[in-house]
Enzyme design. Structure first.
Site: not given
Ligand code: 0X9
Ligand code: ZN
Length: 800
Positions: A503
C-alpha cells in the site's frame, strides 16, 4: 462520413451508430502513434471526422499484425484518445465536444498486415452537472437519525465523512438552500472543487516543467496514460530484444482490452527456463495510479541496470521478472482520462476503483458505457475481492454497488482469471501486488480466523526486510481490516508463492507524481522510505529472496536436451462459507485449480525452481503451545450513571470506563481477549473500545444496527487495559437503553498444526510428446530434491 440514426436513448447516454473504415499502409514503422499527427508519413493512414455529439468517442482498430491508433484534435494536434497495444486490438476512448474536428490516425507499428479495420463510435454525455461552483462540505450529523434524514434529502453524498458528519457535494445554491431549510449546519471543506483539483493538476504540471528527468529509472515526470504503458512495453522489448519479452495475458478485460505485461530474463523469450519467477503487478484498483507506475519503473530498473549494476545483473541472471503494470485497463483508463472532480461522488469517474462488469447490475443500471452510466463509478467488481481464495467471506460485499463488491462467483472476472491462469502456468515464487495507500506491506491471512501459515516466521521476516527500505508497516492483512478474495489470499494459499500487498504512500490514491511516485520509489523525502532506498530497494530485496532457494523449492537431476519437464497439480479448495447480503453464512463453494508449468531441459544437469509441493492450506497453521491456562472469564458491572451521547472522539468525549487486567506467564497465557457488552434494541448504538496503559486504542467494536459489541485484541501484551464504552446513539423519546452483560473472555494460543504432505506430479516428455517418466515429487520450501536421471521411469531399465 456516414452517421446513423441515434438508437433509443438510455438515461445518460445516447450512442450514435458506428462509422467503419479500412486503413491502409504499405510499410511498418515502429514509432509512437500518439506523439503527434504524422500526416502522410510512411506507415500511417488517417481519417478525418467531426464529433456529432458532446461526450465520448470510442475508436476500435482490429486486424492482424500490429497497428496502433490515436485521435487528435484537428486544430491543436492534442491527443484526444489513443491505444498502442502489442497487436491490433486497440480500444481508445476520449472526450469530445460537438462539432469538434478530429483526426483519427492509424499507425502500422509492425507485422505484415497492410490494412486494419477502424470503427468509430460516439456516446453523448448529458452534462448532468452544469457549470456551477461546487463545494465539498461536512454536514453535521451527530445522530444516526440525522444521517438518515440527510440521506433522504437527495443531496450528493460522497463516501467521505466521520462519526459526527457526512461529506456532501453541493452542486449550487439550490443544494445549500435544501440543507438550510432542513435545519442542517455544515463546515466548508473545499470552497471550489474545480479550483482545488486544478491546483493539484498545476502542481503536477509545474513539476513536469521544472524537472526534465526525474530520479526514476525511466526519468518520467508525470503519470502515464494506458496507451503509454502499452507503447513503452513495446519499445522496451524493441530496445532489449533478448532481455525483454512483451506479452498479453490469455484473457481480455470486460471491455475487450488486452492486458499487457513484460518479462525480463537473460533469454526472455525462452519462458520455460526453470527459473523462479517474481511477479510485480499494479492497478487492480483503477484509481491507484502510483501502483502501475511502480511496477513499470521496476521493469526499467532491471532493463537499464542489467550489465551496469552488479547486483541487478546477478539477480536478473538467477530469476525471471514479470511485470503487469495495469491489471484493470478498463477501469484505469476511465479514471486516468476522466475530467477531474475530486469529490468521490458517484459520477467522479476519476475515483473509480472496480472493473467494468455490468452483468451484476440491475437492468436499469446496465445501460450506458462504463465511462458514462447511471451507476457512475460504482459499476463493476472489486478485483481484489474476486480471487477464489476465501472468496465470499467477511470484508467483501455481496452488493453490486459496493466498492468492495466480490462479483457473482469466485474468479468470475476476466481480469482476475487472466492473472490467475498466468500464475497457474508459471512458478511464481514471489509476488507483489501494488496498491495505494497506507504505507503498508501486507501478507496473508486476510481474516484472523484463517490463522497464519506454517511459513509465518519466514514470511514475516521477508516482509520486514522490505519494510526496512520503504519505511512502511509490515503486518498480516487482517490487522488492517478483514478481506477475502484478495490476490495473495488465493496465490499464496494455493501455490505457496510468497505474495505481498504494498500500500504505497501515506495518503490519497494518486497524489502529486513527485511525492506519490518519485519519492516513494526512489526513497526521497517526504516518503517514509527517504534515505532507506524506498520501494526500489524493497523490490530488490524481494528479487534477492526470489533468487534464494531458501524461499522456494528446487527439483534437480539430469535430462536430455529439449525434453520437457513438467510439474502438475490439481485440487479443489473451499471458499469461505459464502455470506449472503444479510451476512448469513451459507455453504462454501469448491473451487478447482490446475497448476501446470514446464521447463525445457537444457541438456545434462537441470534445476527446476518451483513452489513447495505441499500447499500452505494443507501444510498446517503456525501457532504456539500454551504455557499456562487462559485467564478465567471476568464479568463486569455497568458503572453508575448514564453517559451523554458521544459521536465524537471516544476518549475525550463522554464515556464509561471499566479497567481489566491481562495476565501473562507463568499464571496465564492469553492469545486473544474479547470484551463483550449487549443491550435491548438494535436501534440503540453503544460502541466499545479497548485502551492500553498508554491510553492508545488497541481494539474497537463500533458497528451499528446490532444489539452487542465484541472488541477483540490479538496477542495482547500482559498489563492493565480499559474497556471504554460510548453511548453513540439512543433513540429519541424512548427509555434509556443501557448496556448489560459486560464480560471479558480469554483464549489460549492455538498450537501449531501440521497436515499431510502433497506431491507435485513430475513428468518428463520426449520432444515427440510421448511421456518418458512420471513421478510424485514431495519437496518442501528451502529443500532440493534430486531425481537423478529424471526421464527414466524408476524401476525400468535405463533409457537408450
Ligand atoms: O482493500 C483492499 O483491497 C486493499 N486496500 S486498497 O485501499 N488499495 O483498496 C487492501 C487489501 C489488504 N488485504 C489483503 N491483501 N488480503
Ligand atoms: Zn487497492
Amino acid at each position: 462520413m456516414a452517421l446513423g440514426v441515434a438508437v433509443a436513448a438510455p438515461p445518460l447516454a445516447v450512442a450514435e451508430a458506428d462509422q467503419s473504415e479500412t486503413l491502409w499502409a504499405g510499410q511498418a514503422v515502429p514509432r509512437s502513434c500518439f506523439a503527434k499527427p504524422l500526416g502522410n508519413a510512411p506507415g500511417v493512414d488517417s481519417v478525418k471526422t467531426t464529433a456529432p455529439v458532446t461526450g465520448l468517442v470510442r475508436v476500435r482498430l482490429t486486424g492482424p499484425g500490429d497497428w496502433d491508433v490515436a485521435v487528435f484534435d484537428k486544430k491543436t494536434g492534442a491527443v484526444v484518445a489513443a491505444s498502442a497495444g502489442l497487436r491490433t486490438n486497440e480500444v481508445a476512448d476520449g472526450y469530445v465536444t460537438k462539432d469538434q474536428e478530429l483526426v483519427v490516425q492509424g499507425c502500422r507499428y509492425g507485422g505484415n498486415a497492410r490494412t486494419a479495420q477502424l470503427r468509430i463510435g460516439w456516446t453523448e454525455v448529458q452534462d448532468t452537472q452544469a457549470a456551477q461552483r461546487m463545494q465539498v462540505v461536512d454536514v453535521d450529523t451527530p445522530t444516526r437519525a440525522d444521517k438518515r434524514r440527510l440521506q433522504a434529502l437527495g443531496v450528493d453524498l460522497t463516501e467521505g465523512g466521520g462519526e459526527k458528519s457526512l461529506q456532501v457535494l453541493l452542486h449550487g445554491p439550490e443544494d445549500e438552500r435544501k440543507l438550510r431549510e432542513a435545519g442542517f449546519t455544515w463546515k466548508v471543506r473545499i470552497p471550489d472543487l474545480k479550483k482545488h483539483v486544478e491546483a493539484n493538476a498545476r502542481a503536477d504540471q509545474r513539476y513536469a516543467q521544472r524537472v526534465a528527468r526525474s530520479l526514476l529509472p525511466s526519468g518520467r515526470t508525470s503519470y502515464r496514460h494506458l496507451y503509454e504503458y502499452e507503447y513503452e512495453i513495446k519499445e522496451l522489448a524493441r530496445r532489449y530484444p533478448t532481455l525483454a519479452r512483451p506479452f498479453i495475458l490469455p484473457r481480455q478485460s470486460v471491455e475487450g482490452r488486452d492486458i499487457h505485461g513484460i518479462e525480463i530474463a537473460v533469454d526472455a523469450r525462452h519462458i520455460h527456463d526453470g527459473k523462479p519467477v517474481f511477479l510485480n503487478m499494479g492497478v487492480h484498483h483503477a484509481r491507484e495510479w502510483p501502483s502501475g507506475e511502480h511496477a513499470m519503473e521496476w521493469a526499467y530498473e532491471l532493463l537499464t541496470g542489467y550489465g551496469k549494476d552488479a547486483r541487478i545483473t546477478s539477480l536478473v541472471r538467477a530469476t525471471r521478472n514479470v511485470v503487469i503494470p495495469v491489471v484493470n485497463p478498463d477501469g484505469f483508463t476511465i479514471s486516468r482520462e476522466a475530467p477531474a472532480k475530486g469529490d468521490f461522488s458517484v459520477f467522479d469517474y476519476e475515483m473509480k476503483r472496480k472493473n467494468c462488469q455490468a452483468a451484476d447490475s440491475p437492468p436499469d443500471m446496465r445501460v450506458g458505457v462504463c465511462a458514462d452510466n447511471p451507476a457512475g463509478r460504482l459499476r463493476g467488481v472489486d478485483l481484489n475481492r474476486n480471487y477464489p481464495g476465501f472468496w465470499g467471506g467477511p470484508g467483501a460485499s455481496a452488493n453490486w454497488r459496493s466498492d468492495t463488491f466480490r462479483g457473482s462467483a469466485p474468479g468470475s472476472e476476466p481480469e482476475v482469471r487472466a492473472v490467475r491462469e498466468f500464475i497457474s502456468q508459471r512458478q511464481v515464487t514471489t509476488l507483489i501486488t501494488n496498491h495505494t495507500y497506507s504505507n503498508l506491506i501486507l501478507r496473508p491471512p486476510g481474516v484472523y480466523d484463517a490463522r497464519p501459515p506454517l511459513d509465518e516466521p519466514t514470511y514475516a521476516a521477508l516482509g520486514q526486510r522490505m519494510a526496512d527500505h520503504n519505511g512502511y508497516t509490515s503486518e498480516p492483512s487482517w490487522k488492517l481490516y478483514d478481506t477475502t478474495g484478495s490476490t495473495e489470499d488465493w496465490s499464496f494459499w494455493n501455490t505457496g508463492g510468497f505474495g505481498f500487498t504494498f500500500e504505497i504512500g501515506p495518503s490519497s490514491f494518486h497524489p502529486p507524481f513527485e511525492t506519490g511516485v518519485v519519492a516513494e520509489y526512489a526513497g526521497l523525502p517526504p516518503a517514509a522510505g527517504a534515505g532507506k532506498g524506498g520501494n526500489r530497494a524493497a523490490y530488490l530485496e524481494m528479487l534477492q529472496a526470489t533468487a534464494d532457494p531458501a524461499y522456494h523449492a528446487v527439483i534437480t537431476g539430469t535430462a536430455p536436451e529439449g525434453w520437457k519437464l513438467r510439474v502438475h497439480k490439481e485440487f479443489a479448495t473451499p471458499t469461505s462459507p459464502v455470506l449472503d447480503s444479510s451476512g448469513k453464512a451459507g455453504e462454501p463453494i469448491m473451487y478447482e485449480d490446475v497448476l501446470d508449468s514446464s521447463y525445457i531441459a537444457p541438456g545434462g544437469e537441470f534445476a527446476f525452481h518451483v513452489n513447495p509441493s505441499t500447499r500452505p492450506y494443507v501444510a498446517g497453521r503456525y501457532g504456539r503451545d500454551p504455557v499456562a491456562p487462559p485467564s478465567p472469564p471476568y464479568a463486569f458491572e455497568n458503572p453508575p450513571g448514564q453517559p451523554a451521547e458521544n459521536t465524537g472522539d471516544p476518549l475525550s468525549g463522554p464515556h464509561e470506563e471499566v479497567p481489566f487486567t491481562v495476565e501473562g506467564p507463568p499464571r496465564a497465557d492469553n492469545a486473544k481477549v474479547t470484551v463483550h457488552i449487549e443491550w435491548n434494541s438494535p436501534d440503540t448504538d453503544w460502541d466499545l473500545y479497548i485502551v492500553d496503559a498508554d491510553g492508545t486504542i488497541v481494539a474497537q467494536s463500533a458497528t451499528g444496527g446490532t444489539r452487542e459489541e465484541n472488541a477483540v485484541l490479538a496477542d495482547p501484551a500482559p498489563g492493565q487495559y480499559k474497556a471504554v464504552i460510548v453511548n453513540y446513539d439512543q433513540v429519541d423519546g424512548q427509555p434509556f437503553d443501557d448496556w448489560t452483560g459486560g464480560k471479558v473472555t480469554f483464549e489460549n494460543p492455538k498450537p501449531t498444526t501440521t497436515g499431510v504432505k502433497e506431491a507435485w506430479t513430475f513428468t518428463c516428455e520426449r520432444p515427440n510428446g510421448k511421456i518418458a517418466s512420471v513421478r510424485s515429487v514431495i519437496v518442501d520450501r528451502g529443500r532440493t530434491v534430486d531425481l537423478g536421471d529424471a526421464c527414466r521411469q524408476p524401476g525400468k531399465r535405463p533409457r537408450r
